[in-house]
Motif scaffolding. Structure first.
Motif, short mmCIF file in Angstrom:
data_model
loop_
_atom_site.label_atom_id
_atom_site.label_comp_id
_atom_site.label_asym_id
_atom_site.label_seq_id
_atom_site.Cartn_x
_atom_site.Cartn_y
_atom_site.Cartn_z
N PHE A 1 0.83 -1.21 0.00
CA PHE A 1 0.00 0.00 0.00
C PHE A 1 0.86 1.26 0.00
O PHE A 1 0.52 2.27 -0.63
N ASN A 2 1.99 1.20 0.71
CA ASN A 2 2.86 2.38 0.80
C ASN A 2 3.69 2.60 -0.48
O ASN A 2 4.01 3.73 -0.83
N ALA A 3 4.03 1.49 -1.16
CA ALA A 3 4.94 1.59 -2.31
C ALA A 3 4.22 1.83 -3.63
O ALA A 3 4.75 2.49 -4.52
N ILE A 4 3.02 1.27 -3.78
CA ILE A 4 2.31 1.38 -5.06
C ILE A 4 0.84 1.72 -4.81
O ILE A 4 0.31 1.44 -3.73
N HIS A 5 0.20 2.29 -5.80
CA HIS A 5 -1.22 2.63 -5.69
C HIS A 5 -2.03 1.40 -6.08
O HIS A 5 -2.17 1.07 -7.25
N ILE A 6 -2.57 0.69 -5.07
CA ILE A 6 -3.28 -0.56 -5.32
C ILE A 6 -4.43 -0.69 -4.33
O ILE A 6 -4.34 -0.24 -3.19
N ASP A 7 -5.52 -1.29 -4.75
CA ASP A 7 -6.65 -1.51 -3.86
C ASP A 7 -6.56 -2.89 -3.24
O ASP A 7 -5.84 -3.77 -3.73
N ALA A 8 -7.31 -3.11 -2.17
CA ALA A 8 -7.23 -4.35 -1.40
C ALA A 8 -7.65 -5.56 -2.22
O ALA A 8 -7.01 -6.61 -2.16
N LEU A 9 -8.72 -5.45 -3.01
CA LEU A 9 -9.22 -6.59 -3.77
C LEU A 9 -8.21 -7.05 -4.82
O LEU A 9 -8.00 -8.25 -5.00
N THR A 10 -7.58 -6.10 -5.50
CA THR A 10 -6.60 -6.47 -6.52
C THR A 10 -5.40 -7.17 -5.90
O THR A 10 -4.91 -8.19 -6.42
N LEU A 11 -4.92 -6.65 -4.78
CA LEU A 11 -3.77 -7.26 -4.10
C LEU A 11 -4.13 -8.66 -3.61
O LEU A 11 -3.32 -9.60 -3.73
N LEU A 12 -5.33 -8.82 -3.08
CA LEU A 12 -5.78 -10.12 -2.62
C LEU A 12 -5.91 -11.10 -3.78
O LEU A 12 -5.53 -12.27 -3.67
N THR A 13 -6.43 -10.62 -4.92
CA THR A 13 -6.57 -11.47 -6.10
C THR A 13 -5.21 -11.95 -6.59
O THR A 13 -5.03 -13.13 -6.92
N LEU A 14 -4.25 -11.05 -6.63
CA LEU A 14 -2.91 -11.41 -7.08
C LEU A 14 -2.26 -12.42 -6.14
O LEU A 14 -1.53 -13.31 -6.57
N ARG A 15 -2.53 -12.26 -4.86
CA ARG A 15 -2.04 -13.22 -3.88
C ARG A 15 -2.52 -14.63 -4.22
O ARG A 15 -1.75 -15.59 -4.17
N MET A 16 -3.79 -14.75 -4.60
CA MET A 16 -4.35 -16.06 -4.89
C MET A 16 -3.95 -16.57 -6.27
O MET A 16 -3.90 -17.78 -6.50
N VAL A 17 -3.65 -15.66 -7.20
CA VAL A 17 -3.16 -16.08 -8.52
C VAL A 17 -1.88 -16.86 -8.37
O VAL A 17 -1.69 -17.93 -8.97
N PHE A 18 -0.96 -16.36 -7.57
CA PHE A 18 0.32 -17.04 -7.36
C PHE A 18 0.18 -18.27 -6.47
O PHE A 18 0.98 -19.20 -6.57
#
Length: 312
Positions: free
Chosen positions: A36-53
């Motif tokens: 959140f501090n390093a890049i402009h990203i929302d919670a759902l997108t970050l959570l989705t990417l977590r599950m993609v990997f």
């Protein structure tokens, strides 16, 4: 068919596996806050990417466990339990958690989240009629008091944040949903095995997250750059895949109540990491609360040879 006998005794292997899983899980809040501090990203997108990997690991695990010799096929009721628990434990709870982390510190998030052991133990006691030992009662009391003291101190630091209470509430809901996963998984794992349960529960959660993202997410955000993918990979491997298998194995070895209480190390780990990686302050109430949490963990892990020998 009679229910398998649940294991509620502390063993060294079970304690260490659960401890390592809890510490790795505690890195999640740190990685999310860093993202959140390093890049402009929302919670759902970050959570989705977590599950993609994470998805390939759980697909392989599901295939291997389902084709092992002696594999027990799940009936329709067990499938339903696994899917529901997966949705509660790693879809809903993770979603509430990630959104809440946008508004509160990593240290506070872990403190609130740690209310889940209390909920998990109470669910086991009142819904599954599982007895709570005297040691577990004392350990829970110590850890709960410790969390309360640390939370009280945090209230004097971050109350200027207009979304402070919203973030706290969302993480509280996360604790409730995760406690349902912990309590329920401790009952179904003896039937189907820890690795198999984890794999299919995570696949169910992944499906829920993907459906959610498909309906409301913005696929363009996935092209934000290498930094986003780096944080997604860290979340998947370090804070999701490895600890999820560790904790589920701990559930099999020592039971849900003991896993819930040993996981008290999570807030301690997060507070220390948050200080060094995020610059969050460590204050007096946090130190006192942390000491009580550690006392509860040590009490839970204390081995009592005479009683164990007699049980054999």
């Amino acid at each position: 068919m009679d229910a398998p006998k649940l294991n509620n005794k502390i063993t060294l292997a079970g304690f260490l596996i659960t401890l390592c899983g809890s510490i790795l899980f505690s890195t999640k809040a740190i990685i999310v806050k860093m993202a959140f501090n390093a890049i402009h990203i929302d919670a759902l997108t970050l959570l989705t990417l977590r599950m993609v990997f994470s998805l390939p690991f759980y697909l392989v695990a599901a295939f291997i466990t389902s084709n092992q010799k002696g594999n027990t096929k799940m009936n329709s009721r067990q499938w339903m339990y696994v899917i529901i628990l997966g949705l509660f434990g790693y879809y809903l709870s993770s979603l509430f958690d990630f959104i809440g982390l946008q508004y509160i510190s990593a240290g506070l998030e872990r403190l609130i989240l740690f209310l889940y052991p209390t909920f998990a133990v109470l669910i086991n006691v009142y819904f599954f009629k599982q007895k709570m030992s005297g040691g577990q009662k004392v350990a829970l009391l110590l850890t709960y008091i410790g969390i309360a003291i640390a939370y009280y101190g945090e209230l004097h630091i971050d109350t200027s944040n207009p979304n402070f209470y919203l973030g706290s509430f969302l993480v509280f809901v996360c604790a409730v949903t995760y406690s349902i996963y912990i309590a329920g998984s401790g009952k179904i794992i003896p039937y189907i095995g820890s690795a198999k349960f984890t794999a299919y529960a995570m696949l169910a959660a992944t499906a829920g997250i993907f459906v959610h993202f498909t309906i409301t997410g913005n696929i363009q955000t996935l092209h934000s750059g290498a930094g986003l993918w780096y944080y997604g990979l860290l979340l998947a491997i370090v804070a999701t895949v490895i600890p999820s298998f560790f904790v589920s194995n701990g559930l099999k070895r020592i039971g849900a109540n003991n896993v819930a209480i040993i996981s008290a190390i999570g807030p301690v780990s997060t507070i220390i990491q948050a200080h060094y990686f995020l610059g969050e302050k460590i204050f007096t109430e946090q130190i006192i609360g942390t000491a009580l949490v550690i006392a509860g963990v040590l009490l839970t892990s204390w081995k009592r040879p005479p009683k164990i020998a007699a049980a054999r």
